[in-house]
Structures are given as C-alpha cells and as structure tokens.
Design a protein around this motif. Structure first.
Motif, PDB file in Angstrom:
ATOM      1  N   TRP A   1     -20.953  48.122  23.820  1.00  0.00           N
ATOM      2  CA  TRP A   1     -20.157  48.422  25.000  1.00  0.00           C
ATOM      3  C   TRP A   1     -18.816  49.039  24.572  1.00  0.00           C
ATOM      4  CZ3 TRP A   1     -23.518  44.414  24.776  1.00  0.00           C
ATOM      5  CH2 TRP A   1     -24.443  44.279  25.849  1.00  0.00           C
ATOM      6  N   TYR A   2     -18.392  50.044  25.310  1.00  0.00           N
ATOM      7  CA  TYR A   2     -17.149  50.770  25.012  1.00  0.00           C
ATOM      8  C   TYR A   2     -16.260  50.718  26.245  1.00  0.00           C
ATOM      9  CZ  TYR A   2     -20.044  52.633  21.215  1.00  0.00           C
ATOM     10  OH  TYR A   2     -20.877  52.771  20.133  1.00  0.00           O
ATOM     11  N   LYS A   3     -14.920  50.754  25.985  1.00  0.00           N
ATOM     12  CA  LYS A   3     -13.941  50.703  27.072  1.00  0.00           C
ATOM     13  C   LYS A   3     -12.990  51.876  26.941  1.00  0.00           C
ATOM     14  CE  LYS A   3     -10.500  47.635  29.216  1.00  0.00           C
ATOM     15  NZ  LYS A   3      -9.295  48.421  28.982  1.00  0.00           N
ATOM     16  N   ASP A   4     -12.762  52.517  28.088  1.00  0.00           N
ATOM     17  CA  ASP A   4     -11.861  53.676  28.180  1.00  0.00           C
ATOM     18  C   ASP A   4     -12.297  54.739  27.178  1.00  0.00           C
ATOM     19  OD1 ASP A   4     -10.542  52.362  30.208  1.00  0.00           O
ATOM     20  OD2 ASP A   4      -9.157  51.364  28.827  1.00  0.00           O
ATOM     21  N   ARG A   5     -11.351  55.274  26.402  1.00  0.00           N
ATOM     22  CA  ARG A   5     -11.690  56.370  25.487  1.00  0.00           C
ATOM     23  C   ARG A   5     -11.817  55.899  24.041  1.00  0.00           C
ATOM     24  NH1 ARG A   5     -11.388  61.186  27.927  1.00  0.00           N
ATOM     25  NH2 ARG A   5     -10.326  61.300  29.935  1.00  0.00           N
ATOM     26  N   ASN A   6     -11.863  54.606  23.809  1.00  0.00           N
ATOM     27  CA  ASN A   6     -11.982  54.062  22.459  1.00  0.00           C
ATOM     28  C   ASN A   6     -13.412  54.262  21.973  1.00  0.00           C
ATOM     29  OD1 ASN A   6     -11.799  52.651  20.099  1.00  0.00           O
ATOM     30  ND2 ASN A   6     -10.894  50.799  21.010  1.00  0.00           N
ATOM     31  N   SER A   7     -13.531  54.900  20.814  1.00  0.00           N
ATOM     32  CA  SER A   7     -14.867  55.182  20.267  1.00  0.00           C
ATOM     33  C   SER A   7     -15.470  53.983  19.570  1.00  0.00           C
ATOM     34  CB  SER A   7     -14.791  56.375  19.307  1.00  0.00           C
ATOM     35  OG  SER A   7     -13.913  56.085  18.229  1.00  0.00           O
ATOM     36  N   ASN A   8     -14.649  52.973  19.314  1.00  0.00           N
ATOM     37  CA  ASN A   8     -15.170  51.757  18.693  1.00  0.00           C
ATOM     38  C   ASN A   8     -15.635  50.802  19.789  1.00  0.00           C
ATOM     39  OD1 ASN A   8     -14.509  52.577  16.042  1.00  0.00           O
ATOM     40  ND2 ASN A   8     -12.377  51.956  16.370  1.00  0.00           N
ATOM     41  N   PRO A   9     -16.814  50.192  19.609  1.00  0.00           N
ATOM     42  CA  PRO A   9     -17.313  49.303  20.648  1.00  0.00           C
ATOM     43  C   PRO A   9     -16.435  48.059  20.787  1.00  0.00           C
ATOM     44  CG  PRO A   9     -18.725  49.157  18.714  1.00  0.00           C
ATOM     45  CD  PRO A   9     -17.763  50.291  18.459  1.00  0.00           C
ATOM     46  N   VAL A  10     -16.220  47.624  22.048  1.00  0.00           N
ATOM     47  CA  VAL A  10     -15.460  46.398  22.283  1.00  0.00           C
ATOM     48  C   VAL A  10     -16.361  45.171  22.112  1.00  0.00           C
ATOM     49  CG1 VAL A  10     -13.828  47.527  23.813  1.00  0.00           C
ATOM     50  CG2 VAL A  10     -15.931  46.527  24.756  1.00  0.00           C
ATOM     51  N   PHE A  11     -17.649  45.404  22.153  1.00  0.00           N
ATOM     52  CA  PHE A  11     -18.583  44.297  21.983  1.00  0.00           C
ATOM     53  C   PHE A  11     -19.954  44.879  21.701  1.00  0.00           C
ATOM     54  CE2 PHE A  11     -21.658  41.146  23.559  1.00  0.00           C
ATOM     55  CZ  PHE A  11     -21.226  40.025  22.868  1.00  0.00           C
ATOM     56  N   GLN A  12     -20.711  44.169  20.836  1.00  0.00           N
ATOM     57  CA  GLN A  12     -22.089  44.571  20.565  1.00  0.00           C
ATOM     58  C   GLN A  12     -22.944  43.324  20.379  1.00  0.00           C
ATOM     59  OE1 GLN A  12     -22.445  46.888  16.969  1.00  0.00           O
ATOM     60  NE2 GLN A  12     -20.541  46.059  16.131  1.00  0.00           N
ATOM     61  N   SER A  13     -24.213  43.430  20.800  1.00  0.00           N
ATOM     62  CA  SER A  13     -25.086  42.256  20.811  1.00  0.00           C
ATOM     63  C   SER A  13     -26.533  42.706  20.823  1.00  0.00           C
ATOM     64  CB  SER A  13     -24.790  41.399  22.051  1.00  0.00           C
ATOM     65  OG  SER A  13     -25.746  40.386  22.193  1.00  0.00           O
ATOM     66  N   ASP A  14     -27.420  41.748  20.444  1.00  0.00           N
ATOM     67  CA  ASP A  14     -28.850  42.030  20.509  1.00  0.00           C
ATOM     68  C   ASP A  14     -29.412  41.850  21.920  1.00  0.00           C
ATOM     69  OD1 ASP A  14     -28.973  42.630  17.841  1.00  0.00           O
ATOM     70  OD2 ASP A  14     -29.575  40.613  17.222  1.00  0.00           O
ATOM     71  N   THR A  15     -28.617  41.241  22.782  1.00  0.00           N
ATOM     72  CA  THR A  15     -29.033  41.127  24.180  1.00  0.00           C
ATOM     73  C   THR A  15     -28.335  42.199  24.999  1.00  0.00           C
ATOM     74  OG1 THR A  15     -27.278  39.551  24.668  1.00  0.00           O
ATOM     75  CG2 THR A  15     -29.387  38.648  23.943  1.00  0.00           C
ATOM     76  N   ASN A  16     -28.883  42.499  26.159  1.00  0.00           N
ATOM     77  CA  ASN A  16     -28.382  43.634  26.930  1.00  0.00           C
ATOM     78  C   ASN A  16     -27.310  43.244  27.934  1.00  0.00           C
ATOM     79  OD1 ASN A  16     -29.950  42.289  28.766  1.00  0.00           O
ATOM     80  ND2 ASN A  16     -30.834  44.127  29.674  1.00  0.00           N
TER      81      ASN A  16
END
Length: 1273
Positions: free
Chosen positions: A456-471
């Motif tokens: 998941w990404y927020k605004d224009r930040n290319s780094n994800p704010v969160f990542q997970s194996d679930t959706n």
C-alpha cells in the motif's frame, strides 16, 4: 280262400309256443358260431301286426352289444351289455345267460366279473305286430387275469454319477403299452409328473436328466387301463457324487497387474489319472487342457475367477467343477504432473518447471513426457522446464521400470496457459469521511489472492507504507492518515508486479466526546445503593448508549440510567460512549467518573449447590471471614440451628427432605455484642433433577406459513444451563440456546428439549412434547354494515377479522388510491384517522362525499410484524343531497350498450375550480378521461364506449370537493336496465325500462329488487309513482329469451327541509322545553293510569324498571352510533306507542343560549312501580319471569357541542320512555289473553336522515298498533 285260415292257424301256434317257452324258461332252438354270433334254428316268426301281406317275412333280429369296457375283461370289472333291435322302439326286453332267463328287462344290463362271466343273448316283445323279435346270437363274456407291470432302466445299469441321466421304462406283460397310463414310485412315494403335480402319464418312460445323490432309491411302476395292473418289481438306483476339482495359484503371488503371467494347477483326488482339463476365466473358456497352465491376466483391473474340471473316458467321465479361485488385478500406479515453480497463473516470459510424480515405487528409471499427446522427451530425471508463452499446452507423463509393474498409467493432462498481468483494485471500508479511532480497512483485490504480496502506498511516496501477504490493511484512523492511497501486488515466489490500482482519498475527522455526570444526590454511597448517571454527547441526538463500570458492561442503553452500586467498597469508575446507525457510528469514550462505596458489615450467604440431592453433603458459608472476636449463628426457617459459633460454615451432612428450607445467618462481636443484620436468605432445595418444559414464547397458535415461532426451553431452579439440546420429531437439531426460532411451514413438527450444565445436576429431565402445526395463510376479511351504497350523513362501520383466529392481532385500515396509471403505480394509503392496535372495526360517521372509495384492511401480530394478506376490497359509494358539483351523464342512465356514444361532464362547479373527472375501474382510482375518449375541459365523450370503460365516476375539484358518484356499466350483453344516473328524490316518480339491443327494443320483462321479483311488464317498463326510502336497493330485469341485465343501485334522497346543524343551540332550548312539557304530561297520565289499575289488581308486587339502553346515551366516533331509544318491551298483547322526533330550527338563538349552558347532559328519570299482575308465571307473588311489568318515564336532556360540521349523531336528546301494563278489563267484548297491554311513548331528539342544510325544528308523531304476539317495542 283256404290259404287264409291255414296261415292264421300257423301264426297262432307260434304265439302259443313262444309264450309257453318264455313262461317256462325253456331255451329256444338256436345255433352258435365261434365268433359269438347267433344263428336261429326252425321257423322264423312273423309279426301279427305286420302290414305286409307276405306271410314269409321274418321278425327283426336282436343283437347283443358290449357298451363298456371293451375286452379283455378283468376280475372286479362291471360290464354293460345292450340289446339292440331295429325298426321299432316300443320293445320289452328278455335277457338270457347260458340259455337261462335272467331278471333284467331293460335294453341294457350290467354284470359283475368274475361271477357274471358266461354266454349272453336277448330278444324283444311288443304288444303290436310283430309281437316278438328273433332271438339274438350269443356273446361270450370271459375273464382274463390282471397283467403285471415291468420296470427297466435305460441304460441298463444300477449305478450312476451325479449329473448323468437315466430313463425308467414301464411295460405291461402281454399288452400294448400305448393304451395304458403309468405311475412311478420312489421308495413307495408317488413321483409327481407335470407342472401341477399330476402323477399319471400316458408315456411309459420317465427320464431324470441330471441325477443327484438324492435320486438314489428303490423305484416301481404300475399301469392303469380301466383298472390297475400289478406293481412291477423294485429296481434299485444308486447315484454317486463326482470327484471334486481344486484350483490353486502356483506363481506369482499377489499383487497382480494387468498383463501379468500366472501359473495355475488343477488337482482332482481319486479315480487315477484324468486325461484332459477344462479351464474357465469367469465365463470364458481357456484353451489349455493340462492340469497346470500358464496364462496372462487381462489388461484391465478388476476381480477375475478361475475354475477347472477333469475329463476321462471311464466313469466317472468328468469331475465336479472347482470352487472359483478369485484373483484381483490392480491398476498400475498413476503418474501425476505437478507444477514445481512458479505456481499458476503464468505470465509471459516465465519458465515453468514440471515434475512427474508416481506413487508406490521409487525405482522408475525412465520418464516419458507428452505435450498435446505428442512425445517430447524420454529421460531419467522426472522434471522438465518449459518457456512461456511458446511452450504453452497440455502436458502428461508416464514412468517405466524393470520389475512389476513395468509401466505406470499415464497422468491426467495439466494445462500451461499464459495470463496477462492483473490490475489491482483498492477499496476502503467504511467510505470517507471516517472518524478518529474508527477502524479503516484498505482492501486490495487481485485475482488469485493467495499468490501475491500486497503493498500500500500513500500520496506520492514511492515507498510502501505497509505490505503484507494478506490483501487487507487495517488502521485506526487518525488525522495523520488523511491522504490518497493506492496498492499494487507482487508475486511471492517471483518479482512480478501487477498493474497499480486507482487512487482513493481518505478523509479523517475527530469523534464527538461523551461526558458522564451524576444526576442523583451526592454520597456517601453504600453497597446496593441506586445511583443515577447521565451521558452527554454533543452534535447528535440519536445515540445508543453503552455504559461500563470498570471493565464490566452495564446492560442499559439509554442516556440516563439508574444502577445499583456494587458490594465492594472503594472507588468505582463509570464511563460511557455512544453508538448510532449512521456515521459517526460511535463517540469517544468519556473520562471516568469516580464513585466511592463505603462498606456495611452485612454478611452474605451463598449456596455452593443450588439444588441438593438427598444423601449428599453441602457446606454453607456466612460471608464475613472468620477472625478474632466474631461469632456466628445459623437459622433454618427462622429456627436456630445447633453448631459451633466459632466458624462461619455450617455443614448439612447426608441431606434429607427435612433439610430443605430457607437459610440465613448473622454475626456478632464477642466484645460489644453488636450484631450485623441478617444475611440474605437462601433456599436450599433437596429434590430430583428439574424437568425441562417447552414454552411457546411468540406468537400464540394458530401458526401460519412464513411466521417465525420462538420456543423457549424452561428449566426451573437453575440459570447456568450452558447448553440446551432440542429435538424435532425425536431427532436432535442444531440449536443449543434456551430459545430456538423455527420458520414455518418447514419447521412444523413435535419439539422437546433438555438442558446440560457443568455443575450438578448436569442434565435435566427430558421435557414433554409440544406440537407445532401450520394453518393456511392468515386472511383478513372486511365487510361493511349496513351497506356499501350510502347517503351523506349516514354511518357505516367497516369490520375486519382474521379467519379462524381472534387473539393478538393489530388492525390497520387503508384506502386504495391511484393517480394517472401512466405516471404512478397503484398505492394503498393508510387512513390518517385509523389506529393500530384498535379493534377490528372502523366507523365513518357521518359519511361525506369524500369518503367514496375502496377500502381494505390488514392484520399483523408478533415482534417481527407478521402480516396477513390485504383483505378483499370493500367499496363505499356516498351520495349527498346538495353536492358542490354534478356529474352529467348523456344518455342519463347507468347501464349502456357497448359501442354506443356516451358523454360525461362536470356541471354546476360552485365556488371551486379545477374540476376533473375521476373514476374507479376495478379497484384502481384513475383521473381524467378513459383511454381513447375525447376530452374538452371537464367533459369527456366517446362515440364507441367499451366494456373496459365501466366504473364508478365522479367529479373532484383541486381542493378535494366531490360530486355524487355514478356507477356506469358498459357491456356486450343484449339486455340492459335503464335507470336514472343520479339519486331520486323521495316522492318523485321513478320509471325503469328494460331495453333490448336489437329491434324491437321494448321487450317483456320481469323486474327484481334485491333478488326478489317485483313486477312483470309486457312493455318492458315499470313505474313507481312516488318513491320512498324503502325503494332504495339493487334492481335488475330479465327476459327468458333475450337475457338478463346487470344490477343497478337506486338511491332515494329524502326531501330537503333546510340544513341541519348539529351544534345549534336553539335546538337545545326547544328540545328541553318541549321535552319537559311532554314528560310531565305523560307522568300525570301514568299516575292516573297506575291508580286505575291498582284499584283493579289486588296483588301487585314491587318490580325493578328495565332501563335497557336508556342508561347509555353516549356517542362513539369509531365503533358505535349514538342512540336515544327506550328499552325493549316484552309481551304479546295490545301495544300502543308513539315516536316523537324533535328537530331544531333557529340556530342562531339556540347557539347563544347553549353557550351558557353546561356541557354535561341533564337527565330526569321517573319510574312508576306497580305491584304484581295476575301473570301465571308469577302466581306466587314473585317478579314475573319475563321482567316486563315495568311502568316508568325517563327524561334525558343532553347537550353536546359539535366541533365539525360532519360529526355524527344528535347533540341534544330529550325523550320519555313510558311502559304501562294493564290488566284487561272484564267488560271487554273481544276476548283477550291474560298477557299485558302496553302503551309506549318514545320522544327522541336526533338528526334525521332526511335533514336539510338549514335549521329545522319539528316534531313527528307516529302511532302504530302492534299485533299480539310481537316481541318488538
């Protein structure tokens, strides 16, 4: 001439000779031949009655014939002989045996053998010529000895083997066997032959096709031809079992696979060597003939049976077939293609590794791969690698090994296909805006969810704010979470990215804050005190409140609560928060509010066992802990119990029924002797486990399809039943709660329950059954009383009831409305002045033109509001004397032939505007002209009316004013009734015409009113010179040849004499004055009549006046009408009564006077009580059985201020109700009965149905003579 006497002399001589010979029994001269024939000697006799003139003619010759049986004859038989003589039928017969006369005189004689053997002859005699026949030739009956049966076996041997065949042949010595029947016996018992068990056969041979050991025995036969032959000699038949063959498996031992070679051996014991062997696999023959064979198993898996048997030239020539040897052929292991890496879906440019797995063995030395059924590889390794999308297709594999099984089965195909990169889809729940503290779930949906890692990404930040194996990614909303979010997926097993989702904006807002305040008086507080708290939350008013004391929830959900303080002392923290169905769905939790609880030295008593069973032990504990200085006392049913005062426990040892009762305790200090209060009282039960009971919570029966019935399992004495077991029709169902909800009709059946708990008793007793059955769908039924066609000012009551049910229903009333059918659907508008929960009646009083329409009702019950279907529609049509508008109908009649012209228009519109035609077709209210009609202003016309144009029409203004309704019917029938479209005024003539569609239109007709024949006219017309209200009703006409018309309602309006104002005060003044004058005059009259009667009746007793309805003169606007009538007068003698109706006039003067008068009704009541009469039913001086000897006068003055012009009922009532019962005068010339004579006067003030719009005051006096026998007064 000399010849004739000579001839006569010769004939006479012969007659004398034969007669003497017959009487003496002497034999007649004859000769016999070897073949039994008869040859006569001497002269041949002639018949004296012979018509022939030839003197040399011989008489007829007798012949002896054997009837039955035919020769040869055997001892014991009975032989029938017959004497045949030709030419005449009136013979008498004479029989001879061995030339001796025997007694038989019939044409047939029966002889028994052997005594009857001999030589038989016969002759005949008759009374006419010829008088004697010639003697017959002799026939010899001789006896032959009984023949003997002979039994032989074919083949001629006595020892056989099972399965062989033998024929038993029976012959008769010296006889032709074809004429005989034969019977066989085995060991003395008859052998049945044929399908129905017959024993005799015409064939002399009996064949046993397949011998068994049970066929061994001694056989005989016997013949029958008229009689039995002698039995044959016994022939012994011996049957031996065949030797048994046995199949065994030599090699290899199992398991076996398709195509394997196996070796089998067939062993047969006894009888030396066997030359050949027959082998079978199932039912198929195996060509090998040796005792040991090698054969291949089938190429299909399954179970197979092998058998054998032996063959030889000598007996036994074959053995029995062996018991089958069963071998199971197992399918070889199946190969399976497995995707090693990566897992599907597969994307362009990826390499896919496949593996061929074969279970059960590990020494597969070669793997063969196929693509689209074409071999692509043969290798030792079991994996291959392919590139996408070039090598896409269907892949299979198989394995080979050197030992059994040598080959596996080929695998099922697996398809390798290429999929385009998916697009991620982002969703936010709940929708924006959200409130702080609220959980917000971001869901990233990608096809095949289990193979992706989500970012998941927020605004224009290319780094994800969160990542997970679930959706899903859930955050607790804060203001820092505002912004735009998007997501993307990456394959877990390889660096493959999906296409990014679209961006979603999240808006976060702060939640409103809750505040707790103490509403009740301030402390100090003690355990159990009740405290009142309030929860205040700004911004919204539809909050649902949640309260907590510490971490414990309080089961109250209103803003201000009252709750008991806990028993624990110290500070207790109370908090609250709000919840609502719309957003924000909750508030912030309030800051804690502290409440201090001060301790009270009151002991508490608790039971360790709610129910104690006899023989068990239990210890009761008094709630103050033991310490120095405390002593304890125990009470059972207010009696002190013995025990140690130093301990706070009391033990019931081996409980009995006497230990059951109320227990309590108290403590006291040894130093101060001050006592605590008594503890709480607990009841210790000693009993059997409780019994469960099934209770219907709601609704109550009967039950209907679609309802949900709540059943509760009640188990007394315990509340901790953690599991309830429910049974339907003795089968356990899934519900485990104390209540179960069943849906009908599927849930119908018989229900029981029981309870389980973790403490004792752990199980309850099983409940008794309760049956839930389903009644057909509840149906509401509506009716109108007194009728559906009404005159303005009438009252009508609509009644609603539910068929076959009466309890627990709430009723609602609806009026069906309908706009233009092109714009709006049909609707049912609930009536504004109806009330739910009321009884099943709805009264309109007085009715007005606006009440015209179609009404329905519906009933409901239960928390889920189970509703009946709408009732059938009930139309109401209201006509008035002076409607603001009038519907013009051209031609002026209610019934019209189809396809004729018809015009409707709104006339005399008064002060209102916007008059439009409205009509009801079926049960739909429509506005405007019917389809295909021409519209001009407020007029509608057509040159060809159709049956679909039938309906009730009226005019209605924009403000809602209405004209009288007119029922227009258009139909294709040949006969109609012509009646006026509008109401007829009372006193006017009324002409009805019966019209035929074709010429001549005037036909003979029968006229009916309300279904009863009223008049028959040859011209088709019927005229009522002056109509009255009694002529109102349904009319129709009919002709037996032409047909029958529909029914039409005729409304009769009374003559208008001025408008009636229910609130006119002048009516009050006039009514009171006139009423009082008439009342006092009647009282004086009654006194005089009473004294006159008293002088004539010496034995009168006190009576109680029958007040009847006079005592209730109120008015109900919903379910009853205001009445002003006297009680019913019983009796069957002469009755004279008068009805006086007072109607008001001079409204303004009466209104001024009424304003100063009281609102309550004034009632003057006078009752005259004569003594008893001479009624036979009261000869003992008691009150008469019918209670009719009452003389009284009642004056009732009532004033009511009417708020609305259309209110029903009279406002002021003055009446006098007088009953006078008189003993009939003895001087009357006309015989009268001993029953009472009545004079009755009833003065009532009410608004008559024919009151006009002006003020009117008048009196109407009606005098009627009631016939004896009537019960009405």
């Amino acid at each position: 001439m000399a010849v004739a006497p000579l001839r006569l002399l010769l004939m006479l001589g012969w007659f004398v000779y034969f007669s003497s010979a017959a009487e003496s029994g002497e034999s007649l001269p004859h000769s016999s031949t070897d073949d039994g024939g008869i040859k006569h000697d001497g002269h041949e006799g002639t018949d004296e009655n012979d018509n022939h003139d030839d003197i040399g003619s011989a008489p007829p010759t007798a012949t002896v014939v054997v009837v039955q049986p035919q020769s040869p004859f055997y001892p014991g038989e009975r032989v029938t002989l017959r004497c045949d003589i030709a030419e005449y039928s009136d013979w008498q017969y004479v029989w001879y045996k061995d030339n001796n006369h025997i007694s038989s005189k019939n044409s047939e004689t029966i002889i028994s053998l052997p005594d009857g053997a001999g030589q038989y002859t016969c002759e005949g005699h008759r009374q006419d010529r010829p008088m004697n026949s010639q003697h017959s030739g002799p026939i010899t009956i001789s006896v032959t000895d009984t023949p003997k049966a002979v039994l032989q076996l074919d083949p001629d041997q006595t020892q056989f083997y099972s399965g062989e065949s033998v024929t038993l042949r029976c012959s008769i010595e010296g006889e032709d066997s074809s004429e005989w029947q034969f019977l066989w016996r085995k060991d003395g018992a008859e052998i049945p032959i044929g399908p129905i068990g017959h024993s005799w056969s015409r064939s002399n041979g009996l064949t046993i096709e397949s011998l068994a050991v049970s066929d061994s025995g001694a056989y005989t036969c016997v013949g029958f031809k008229g009689k039995h032959s002698k039995d044959s000699e016994k022939v012994q038949l011996n049957v031996l079992d065949l030797p048994t063959a046995t199949v065994s498996l030599v090699s290899p031992q199992g398991p076996h696979y398709p195509g394997d070679k196996i070796t089998l051996r067939c062993d047969i014991t006894g009888y030396g060597s066997w030359e050949t062997y027959d082998w079978h696999k199932n039912t198929d023959s195996i060509p090998d003939k040796e005792s040991q064979i090698t054969t291949s198993l089938p190429n299909r898996d399954g179970a197979y049976q092998f058998t054998c048997e032996g063959r030889r030239e000598n007996k036994p020539q074959n053995s029995q077939r062996s018991v089958p040897l069963s071998l199971t052929v197992h399918a070889p292991p199946t190969a399976t293609v497995v995707v090693v890496h990566p897992q599907s879906p597969f994307y362009p440019g990826e390499r896919v590794t496949l593996r061929c797995d074969i279970a059960a063995y590990s020494d597969w030395h070669e793997y063969v791969w196929y693509k689209d059924n074409k071999q692509i590889s043969k290798q030792q390794g079991r994996t291959i690698s392919i590139s996408t999308p070039v090598r896409s297709g269907r892949y299979t594999c198989e394995g080979h090994r050197q030992s059994r099984p040598r080959n596996s089965q080929r695998s099922r195909p697996i398809t390798i296909s290429v999929t385009a990169l998916p697009i991620a889809t982002l969703s936010v729940q709940p929708d924006s805006p959200v409130f702080t503290g609220k959980a917000v779930t971001l869901r990233c949906v990608i096809q095949r969810e289990d193979i992706w890692r989500y970012k998941w990404y927020k605004d224009r930040n290319s780094n994800p704010v969160f990542q997970s194996d679930t959706n899903t990614h859930t955050i607790t909303a804060a203001e820092s979470h505002k912004g735009q979010y998007w997501c993307q997926g990456e394959r877990r097993d390889r660096p493959t990215l999906t296409q990014p989702s679209r961006r979603i904006t999240l808006d976060v807002r702060a939640l409103p804050t809750a505040t707790v305040s103490v509403v009740s008086s301030q402390g100090p507080y003690y355990p159990g005190d009740e405290i009142t708290l309030s929860c205040d939350i700004a911004d919204h008013t539809d909050w649902h409140y949640y309260w907590q004391r510490g971490h414990d929830y309080i089961d109250q959900h209103i803003r201000t609560i009252s709750t008991a303080l806990p028993d624990q002392t110290g500070q207790h923290q109370y908090t609250c928060e709000g919840g609502r169905s719309s957003r924000p769905q909750k508030s912030q939790r309030s800051a804690p509010r502290s409440v201090m609880v001060t301790a009270m030295p009151v002991p508490t008593l608790k039971l360790s066992m709610d129910t104690l069973y006899t023989g068990e032990n239990v210890t009761l504990t008094c709630g103050i802990p033991p310490s120095n200085g405390w002593r304890y006392e125990w009470m059972l049913n207010n009696l002190r119990l013995p025990g140690e005062p130093d301990t706070n426990t009391y033990t019931i040892d081996r409980a009995t029924v006497s230990d059951e009762g109320h227990y309590k305790c108290y403590a006291w200090r040894t130093s101060s002797k001050r006592q605590t209060g008594y503890s709480n009282t607990v009841y210790q039960r000693v009993q059997a486990p409780p019994t469960a009971t099934v209770v219907v919570v709601q609704p109550q029966p009967p039950f209907y399809p679609g309802e949900r019935v709540t059943l509760r399992c009640d188990i007394a004495e315990y509340s901790d039943w953690h599991e309830y077991v429910w049974y339907k029709d003795n089968n356990q169902i899934s519900s485990k709660n104390s209540e179960t909800i069943i849906s009908l009709p599927d849930g119908a059946g018989q229900y029981t329950c029981e309870g389980h708990r973790q403490d004792r008793p752990m199980n309850s007793q099983h409940s008794g059954p309760i049956t839930i059955s389903v009644t057909e769908k509840a149906k509401a039924v509506v009716s109108a009383s007194p009728q559906s066609w009404l005159t303005e000012g009438d009252s009508v009551t609509l009644s609603c009831e539910v068929e076959k049910s009466s309890a627990g229903w709430r009723f609602s009333w609806f009026k069906i409305t309908q706009g233009n059918p092109k714009d709006e659907p049909r609707t049912s508008q609930i009536l504004s002045d109806s009330s739910r929960g009321a009884g099943g009646s709805y009264t309109l009083s007085p009715v007005a033109l606006r009440h015209t329409g179609v009404y329905v009702c519906r009933a409901e019950r239960g928390e889920t509001a189970y509703q009946t279907e709408f009732s059938q529609p009930q139309p109401l049509w209201v006509t008035g004397p002076s409607p603001p508008s009038r519907l013009g109908v051209v031609p002026n009649k209610t019934q019209h032939f189809a396809w004729k012209s018809l015009s409707l228009s709104c006339e005399g519109s008064g002060n209102s505007t916007g008059w439009r035609l409205r009509w009801l077709s079926g049960m739909m209210e429509l506005e405007g002209c019917p389809s295909l009609w021409e519209e001009a202003g407020s007029s509608c016309s057509t040159s060809s009316a159709s049956p679909s144009d039938s309906g009730v029409y009226w005019c209605q203004s924009e403000s809602g004013e209405q004209s009288n309704p007119v029922n227009i019917t258009v139909h294709n029938d040949n006969v109609i009734l012509e009646s006026p479209a509008h109401p007829v005024t009372e006193g006017d003539p009324l002409t009805l015409r019966c019209r035929y569609r074709h010429q001549p239109s005037n036909i003979r007709a029968d006229f009916y009113k309300d279904g009863t024949l009223l008049h028959t006219s040859s011209t088709g017309e019927m005229t009522i010179p002056a109509v009255s209200k009694s002529h109102e009703g349904l009319y129709k006409c009919s002709n037996p040849e032409r047909g029958e018309s529909l029914e039409s309602w005729i409304t009769v309006m009374r003559t208008t004499r001025g408008s009636y104002s229910g609130s006119s005060t002048s009516m009050v003044a006039v009514g009171v004055v006139v009423g009082l004058v008439i009342a006092f005059a009647l009282v004086i009259l009654l006194v005089l009549l009473y004294r006159k009667r008293k002088s004539k009746d010496a034995s009168l007793g006190p009576l109680t006046p029958n007040l009847g309805p006079q005592q209730s003169n109120g008015q109900s606007s919903t379910s009853q009408q205001t009445t002003a009538s006297g009680g019913a007068v019983a009796g069957t003698s002469d009755v004279v009564y008068a009805d006086i109706d007072l109607k008001e006039k001079g409204a303004k003067k009466r209104r001024q006077k009424a304003e100063t008068s009281a609102a309550k009704p004034d009632t003057l009541y006078s009752a005259l009580k004569p003594v008893k009469t001479t009624d036979k039913g009261a000869e003992d001086g008691t009150e008469p059985r019918d209670g009719s000897n009452v003389t009284y006068s009642e004056v009732n003055m009532k004033q009511k201020r009417l708020k609305r012009q259309d209110s029903a009922g009279p406002s002021d009532v003055t009446y006098s109700d007088v009953q006078i019962k008189m003993k009939p005068l003895k001087t009357r010339t006309k015989p009268t009965s001993s029953k009472e004579e009545h004079i009755y006067s009833n003065i009532s003030r009410q608004a008559p149905p024919d009151a006009g719009s002006g003020d009117a005051t008048y009196a109407q006096v009606k005098k009627k003579d009631k016939k004896p026998g009537s019960r009405d007064a």
